[in-house]
Enzyme design. Structure first.
Site, PDB file in Angstrom:
ATOM      1  N   HIS A   1     -10.481  17.537   3.832  1.00 11.70           N
ATOM      2  CA  HIS A   1     -10.785  16.344   3.023  1.00 11.70           C
ATOM      3  C   HIS A   1      -9.587  15.952   2.155  1.00 11.70           C
ATOM      4  O   HIS A   1      -9.743  15.253   1.153  1.00 11.70           O
ATOM      5  CB  HIS A   1     -12.013  16.576   2.125  1.00 11.70           C
ATOM      6  CG  HIS A   1     -13.174  17.202   2.826  1.00 11.70           C
ATOM      7  ND1 HIS A   1     -14.143  16.465   3.476  1.00 11.70           N
ATOM      8  CD2 HIS A   1     -13.510  18.494   3.016  1.00 11.70           C
ATOM      9  CE1 HIS A   1     -15.036  17.278   4.012  1.00 11.70           C
ATOM     10  NE2 HIS A   1     -14.663  18.526   3.756  1.00 11.70           N
TER      11      HIS A   1
ATOM     12  N   SER B   1      15.050   2.189   0.711  1.00  7.90           N
ATOM     13  CA  SER B   1      14.473   0.992   0.108  1.00  7.90           C
ATOM     14  C   SER B   1      15.593   0.104  -0.406  1.00  7.90           C
ATOM     15  O   SER B   1      16.571   0.589  -0.983  1.00  7.90           O
ATOM     16  CB  SER B   1      13.539   1.374  -1.049  1.00  7.90           C
ATOM     17  OG  SER B   1      13.207   0.244  -1.832  1.00  7.90           O
TER      18      SER B   1
END
EC number: 4.3.2.2
Length: 449
Positions: free
Chosen positions: A124, A254
């Protein structure tokens, strides 16, 4: 090179062999012109005729005036187009399979190297029991091995459409051979063998059943799902700073944030894998609306989705091989995260050690519970490190096992049989599966990003 003229020529050679009135001169003329295709003329013919196969028949006839009268004898467009498509599908699988094998091989090398490195497992996406970096990689490899087997199975089970005529009844060929069933059967068998197929469909309409395309794109879509899962895991691990895809010295992550190391290769794989998975809807819908013996609304769709699926899978595998050849692991980051969670995981071991030393399980459990809640508060509310072990060391109740704590907190004792599983899996399942591809394993992946 596979093209319509080549298949037409092969078919007519067989018809000639079986006794149809085709001359050796006509056969030789076609053979000598197989690569003499005027594609500009074919395009112009198609603009006028609005029929791709007949455009090539006319163009081929222009190159072969002596054979013009017998080109496409007894055939229909799908006899040429579908059989050629099946050859291309088979050859396309032959291009993908070695690439997939190389990805598996690179990941297997990585899994072997990292088989013993403990890392925090997640369920999870919440901290769970420890595993190893190599064992986690084997989860990826196992999915890809299933894909390799499925691609090979569908490739090997491809059947030729064969020589079936306009609606699949072989009526035109039966007429050409003056009602000789045996020669029609021989024609079908010989053309199938010359195309390199072990068997042909006994039953067809005008086309081979479009469920074949569903099977082909289903295994490619399944491969897409595997790649998406693998590259999503890598992207998540990059966020955790535990593992990264290759990042070159001059690479820019970036345009605005110079410090960033975006996992662009993995992102690209996920992006393309989603497209690959979506393409399977095309053949599903196409097969469902094939009226009776055939309708033409399959044609334009198939020309796009079949080619795109293989091209997409090819690009995805090239990129994933590149990623697999340059995976970077950060053991110190992994160790720090393990140490943050390990004290909580070790509580059961500590309780058992205390019981062996004469303690009461329920009393020990309550002591551990209280100390664990205090340590969790430090982590969650104060942003501090997990200090559960320091609290246990400071509590006189646990003095009988203070000397055992280092042993009880050894991460390798929490990974179960992960290392042995990696070794057995690679030896028993992966290596035998890769054996047929040994000769192509050294090929490097070239990216043009």
């Amino acid at each position: 090179m596979i093209h319509l003229e080549s298949f037409l020529g092969t078919s007519l050679v067989v018809q000639w062999t079986l006794g149809l009135p085709i001359t050796d001169e006509q056969i030789q003329e076609m053979k000598s012109n197989l690569d003499n295709i005027d594609f500009r003329m074919a395009a112009e013919e198609e603009m006028q005729l609005r029929h791709d196969v007949m455009a090539h028949v006319h163009t081929f006839a222009h190159c072969c005036p002596k054979a013009a009268s017998i080109i496409h004898l007894g055939a229909t467009s799908c006899y040429v187009g579908d059989n050629t498509d099946l050859i291309i599908l088979r050859n396309a699988f032959d291009l993908l399979l070695p690439k997939l094998a190389r990805v598996i091989s690179r990941l297997a090398d990585f899994a072997k190297e990292q088989a013993d490195l403990p890392t925090l497992g997640f369920t999870h996406f919440q901290p769970a029991q420890l595993t190893t970096v190599g064992k986690r990689c084997c989860l990826w490899i196992q999915d890809l091995c299933m894909d390799l087997q499925n691609l090979k199975r569908v490739r090997d089970e491809l059947r030729f459409r064969g020589v079936k005529g306009t609606t699949g009844t072989q009526a035109s060929f039966l007429q050409l051979f003056e009602g000789d069933d045996q020669k029609v059967e021989q024609l079908d068998k010989m053309v199938t063998e010359k195309a390199g197929f072990k068997r042909a469909f006994i039953i067809t309409g005008q086309t081979y059943t479009r469920k074949v395309d569903i099977e082909v794109l289903s295994v490619l879509a399944s491969l897409g799902a595997s790649v998406h899962k693998i590259c999503t895991d890598i992207r998540l691990l990059a966020n955790l700073k535990e593992m990264e895809e290759p990042f070159e010295k001059q690479q820019i992550g970036s345009s605005a944030m110079p410090y960033k190391r975006n996992p662009m290769r993995s992102e690209r794989c996920c992006s393309l894998a989603r497209h690959l998975m979506a393409l399977v809807m095309d053949p599903l819908q196409t097969a469902s609306v094939q009226w009776f013996e055939r309708t033409l609304d399959d044609s334009a769709n198939r020309r796009i989705c079949l080619a795109e699926a293989f091209l997409t899978a090819d690009t995805v595998l090239n990129t994933l091989q590149n990623i697999s050849e340059g995976l970077v692991v950060y053991p110190k980051v992994i160790e720090r995260r393990v140490q943050q969670e390990l004290p909580f995981m070790a509580t059961e071991n500590i309780i058992m050690a205390m019981v062996k030393a004469g303690g009461n399980r329920q009393d020990c459990h309550e002591k551990i519970r209280v100390l664990s809640q205090q340590a969790a508060a430090v982590v969650k509310q104060e942003g501090g490190d997990n200090d559960l072990i320091e609290r246990i060391q400071a509590d006189a109740y646990f003095s009988p096992i203070h000397s055992q704590l280092d042993h009880l907190l050894d991460p390798s004792s929490f990974t179960g049989r992960a290392s042995q599983q990696v070794q057995r899996f690679l030896e028993e399942e992966v290596c035998p599966l890769l054996k047929p591809y040994e000769s192509v394993m050294k090929v490097k992946a070239e990216l043009r990003l």
